[in-house]
Design an enzyme around this catalytic site. Structure first.
Site, PDB file in Angstrom:
ATOM      1  N   ALA A  86       0.844  -1.201   0.000  1.00 45.08           N
ATOM      2  CA  ALA A  86       0.000   0.000   0.000  1.00 45.08           C
ATOM      3  C   ALA A  86       0.878   1.250   0.000  1.00 45.08           C
ATOM      4  CB  ALA A  86      -0.948  -0.007   1.192  1.00 45.08           C
ATOM      5  N   SER A 109       2.978   4.069  -2.694  1.00 50.93           N
ATOM      6  CA  SER A 109       2.430   5.121  -3.560  1.00 50.93           C
ATOM      7  C   SER A 109       1.551   4.524  -4.654  1.00 50.93           C
ATOM      8  CB  SER A 109       3.562   5.950  -4.156  1.00 50.93           C
ATOM      9  OG  SER A 109       4.385   5.144  -4.973  1.00 50.93           O
ATOM     10  N   LYS A 123      13.985  -2.736 -17.242  1.00 52.64           N
ATOM     11  CA  LYS A 123      12.903  -2.543 -18.205  1.00 52.64           C
ATOM     12  C   LYS A 123      13.319  -3.002 -19.600  1.00 52.64           C
ATOM     13  CE  LYS A 123      11.089   1.257 -15.434  1.00 52.64           C
ATOM     14  NZ  LYS A 123      11.301   2.694 -15.143  1.00 52.64           N
TER      15      LYS A 123
END
Lengths: 440, 440
Positions: free
Chosen positions: B14, B16, B206
C-alpha cells in the site's frame, strides 16, 4: 513439433492493404503459427476481378469472386475491401457463420458499428478493428484494454495523414494551401477526389470510433461536428507560427457537462485548431498520425506513427488476426464492446474552448475598448491581444489595424454571438479568422 | 441490473502505487463492474505494519499482515510491494492457489521472469505486468498483442524518468550535472539513493522485459549492457546541443547478426546516447518516458507519457486487473508469454552503431590526417569532422584543437580499438568524449 489445426483465413479485398496482408500471411506463416499455437492458412481472397491480380504475387488459385462461399467455413474473415456495401452484408454473414471478423473499414464502423457490435455480442463473435483508426498505431486495444481501469477525459487526434501533410508543408515550407495540396496529390498523400480527407469526413469517422470506445457510448457519425481544412489560409498558418502555434486538423473527443441539464455528456468534433508548437502534437509532421489523450489517472499519453499505408495498415490487421486466432486456439469469448455509459452526445454550441480571433479594425482611438466591450458583453474573457498595423490592401485614407485576440475558455455559443456582433460593428472592417485553440 | 459474482482482489502493498490502486478500486468499483461484467471487491491489503496506514483513506479493517491467508481464496492478486522477496514467493503462491496475478515489479520480472512465466503457463494462470515498464504508457499489451503479427526490429526507450529529467534540465537550462541532480532530488524525481536510476539499473530491468517480449526470447538481466548517466558532462550536453543533438539515456533493444556465426541474435543495452533533436525522442522532456520502436511492417511507432508516479502506475495496474477480471468472467486462458524464437543475446562488441568522438589534439599540420588514418585502419568510416581551437586550460606553448568526429556505423569492437590507438597517440592529448549516436 506440435501438431496444429490450421485456422482458415478468408480475405475480402486485395487492394493496397489486402495484398500486404496476404503477403505477410504467406511469408511469415510459420512464425505466426508459433505465436498463435495454430497454423494460419489463407484459404482464399475474394476480389471482383481475379485477372487484375495475376501479377500480385498471391497464388492465383486463391482468388475467387464468390465471397459468400469463401466466408462460409472460414474461422477468421478479414475485410479490407472498404465501402459500406457489400462489406456490411459480408461481415454479417461471416459472424452468423461462426467466424471472427477483422476489419479496417472505418466508414462502415462509423456508420453501422453499433448494429455490427450488437450482432457480434448476440452471436459471441469477435469484431476486431485496430486498423480502422490510425493504421499501425495501436490505439483501439490500448483504449479498450490498457486503459480499461481508467477514465478517459479527452482525446486529441491527428488521425488524417493527408491533411496533416498539407498543413505541415504549409507551415514548414511557407506554402500556399493550393500548392501544398498539389504536392500532396502528386506524392500520393491525397486521392484524386480529396473531399473525404480535406473536408474532414475521414477524420470524423475515426473520431466517432474513438469516442464511442473511449466513453463507452454510441456516438453516431452524424453527431460529429465536422470542419475540414479547405478554409485554412496561408496567412492563418503563418500568423499561427509567429504566435508560437501550429495549425492541425484535430479530432477532439471530450467529456462535457450539459449546461442546461447539468448532466455529463460527450462532444466529438473535427476542425482545424491552433496547437502550441511545444505540445507533443506540434511535433507530428508529414503524413504521420498521433492520438494524444488525457486520462484521469494515467495523465497525458500519446501514440504516434504512420497513419496510412498498405503495409502499415496490414500490420494492424495481422495483430488482430493473431488475437482472433489465439481466441480460437485458447477459447474464451474475448472482449465485447461496451456502451454501458450511454452518455448523451452534446451539440457543438456547448463546447468550451479557447479561440484566436483575428480582426481588421479601423485605426482610431476607442476601437480597442469597443472590441473588448463586445467580447465582455458575451462573457468571453480575453487573455491576450496583439495589435499591429495592417499591411495588406488598405484603401488610402482608411488606416486599419490588425487585432489578434486569444480568449480564455468560452462556449462555442458565446463566441459565435461575439463574432456576429463584431461582424456587424462599424469599427470592424473584417473578421479575418476565427480558430479554436486546443492543448494549452 | 445483472447479478454479478464479485471477484476477490487481494492487494499486496500500500505504498504510492498500492494506495492509489485501492482508492481507484473503491471509488470506481461500480463503473469497473460494468466494464467487466462482475464486481471487483477489494478483500484485503497486505502490509507490514497496518498502523502506518491508519490515515490512508483505505478502510482499516482491510489491512492485514497475513499475506498468505489473503492470497489463498483471491481471484486476482495485485503485487505492488516491490523487491524480489517475498514478492516472488507470494506471486508463486498466488498462481498455485489458482489466482491470476498483476504486478508492477520490474526488478522481479527482470530477475525471475522466465521462471514465473513458465509456472504461469504450467498452471494456466495469467501474469500481467503492464505497469512494470513506463508506468501508465501502454507498451506491454501493444507489443504482445497489437504487434503480434509484425516483426519488431528495434526499440529505443526512454524508460527512466529520473535520468531523463536530469538530462533534460542539463540541456534546457544549461545546468551542470550535479546541479540538475540536486534539483531532481529536491523535486522528488530521484530517490535518496539514486544509484538504481543514475547507474541505469532501473532502465536495464525494463530493457530486459521489453526485449524478451519483443523478440520472443529470454533476455537475462545480466546480458543487458549497462552504462548510467554519471559520466555525462555539462560539456557533452552543450556540445551535443550545438551539433543538433540531445543526450538521452536510451534502452536499445535490437536484432543483430552475429558476425562470427552469421546467425541472428539480439542485443540489449542501456547507455547515454546522442539523439537528433528532430527525432520524436528528442521532444521527450522532463520526467516523461517514451518507447520508440521500428517494426518491419508498421514502421516507426512511439508511445509517450508519464513514466512514473503512483496514480499513473495504478492506471496500468487497473487496466491489467480489468483484463484479468474479464478472463475470469468470460473464460479462456488468455495470452501466454512466448519465447519460441529463443535467439542468442549477443555481446556489446557486436553492436553496430554510430559514434561521436571528441578529441583534443595538438594543433600541428598532419594531425588531422594522422587521426583520420587511425579511424581508417580500424575500418571506422568518418562521416563528419569539426575542428575548432580548444578554449579550455591549455598550457602556454602547447596549442591544441578540438576535433568532433561523427562516424558512420561501426562495430563497438572496432570503435574500442580505434579509441585505444587514439589514446596512445602522441598527437592526441585527450579523448574527451565518446558517445553513441542513435536514431539517425
Amino acid at each position: 513439433m506440435i501438431e496444429y489445426r490450421n485456422l482458415r483465413i478468408a480475405l475480402l479485398g486485395a487492394g493496397s492493404v489486402g495484398s500486404q496482408v496476404a503477403a505477410l500471411l504467406l511469408e511469415h506463416g510459420d512464425e505466426l503459427a508459433q505465436r498463435v499455437g495454430a497454423g494460419l492458412e489463407l484459404v482464399g481472397v475474394a476480389v471482383r476481378d481475379p485477372e487484375k491480380h495475376r501479377d500480385s504475387g498471391i497464388p492465383f488459385e486463391l482468388f475467387t469472386t464468390d465471397a459468400e462461399s469463401l466466408i462460409v467455413g472460414a474461422d477468421i474473415v478479414v475485410e479490407v475491401m472498404g465501402g459500406l456495401s457489400p462489406a456490411r452484408e459480408l461481415i454479417t454473414l461471416a459472424m452468423t457463420s461462426g467466424a471472427d471478423v477483422v476489419t479496417a473499414n472505418k466508414a462502415l464502423l462509423a456508420t453501422h458499428g453499433p448494429e455490427l457490435f450488437e450482432l457480434a455480442e448476440q452471436l459471441g463473435a469477435q469484431l476486431y478493428y485496430e486498423a480502422s483508426v490510425a493504421a499501425a498505431i495501436p490505439i483501439i486495444r490500448p483504449l479498450r484494454e490498457s486503459l480499461a481501469g481508467d477514465r478517459i477525459e479527452r482525446i486529441y487526434g491527428i488521425v488524417n495523414g493527408s491533411t496533416n501533410y498539407i498543413l505541415d508543408r504549409m507551415d514548414a515550407d511557407d506554402l500556399a494551401a493550393e500548392d501544398a495540396q498539389q504536392i500532396a496529390l502528386e506524392l500520393g498523400y491525397l486521392e484524386a477526389d480529396p473531399t473525404l480527407d480535406v473536408e474532414g469526413y475521414d477524420a470524423a469517422q475515426k473520431a466517432a470510433i474513438l469516442a464511442s470506445l473511449a466513453f463507452h457510448t454510441t456516438v453516431p457519425l452524424e453527431a460529429v461536428h465536422r470542419e475540414g481544412i479547405t478554409n485554412v489560409t496561408h496567412e492563418q498558418v503563418r500568423s499561427a507560427r509567429e504566435a508560437g502555434f501550429v495549425v492541425k486538423l484535430l479530432a477532439v473527443c471530450e467529456r462535457l457537462v450539459d449546461p442546461t441539464s447539468g448532466e455529463e455528456g460527450v462532444s466529438v468534433r473535427v476542425h482545424p485548431a491552433l496547437v502550441p508548437r511545444t505540445h507533443p502534437l506540434g511535433a507530428v509532421h508529414g503524413g504521420n498520425n498521433a492520438v494524444f489523450l488525457e486520462a484521469a489517472a494515467a495523465g497525458p499519453l500519446m501514440f504516434y506513427g504512420a497513419g496510412a499505408g498498405g503495409i502499415q495498415t496490414a500490420s494492424a490487421v495481422l495483430g488482430d488476426v493473431v488475437s482472433a486466432a489465439r481466441r480460437h486456439v485458447l477459447g474464451g469469448p474475448g472482449v465485447a464492446e461496451s456502451t454501458h455509459a450511454n452518455l448523451p452526445v452534446l451539440p457543438i454550441a456547448h463546447v468550451v474552448t479557447r479561440y484566436q480571433v483575428t480582426l481588421r479594425v479601423i485605426d482610431e482611438p476607442g476601437v480597442l475598448a469597443h472590441v473588448a466591450g463586445v467580447f465582455s458583453r458575451h462573457d468571453v474573457s480575453v487573455e491576450t491581444v496583439q495589435q499591429s498595423p495592417f499591411s495588406g490592401g488598405t484603401e488610402p485614407g482608411s488606416a486599419t489595424a490588425t487585432l489578434v485576440i486569444v480568449t480564455h475558455t468560452a462556449t462555442e455559443a458565446a463566441l459565435t454571438a461575439t463574432v456576429a456582433e463584431l461582424t456587424a460593428s462599424d469599427a470592424v472592417t473584417e473578421v479575418a479568422s476565427v480558430l479554436r485553440v486546443e492543448g494549452i
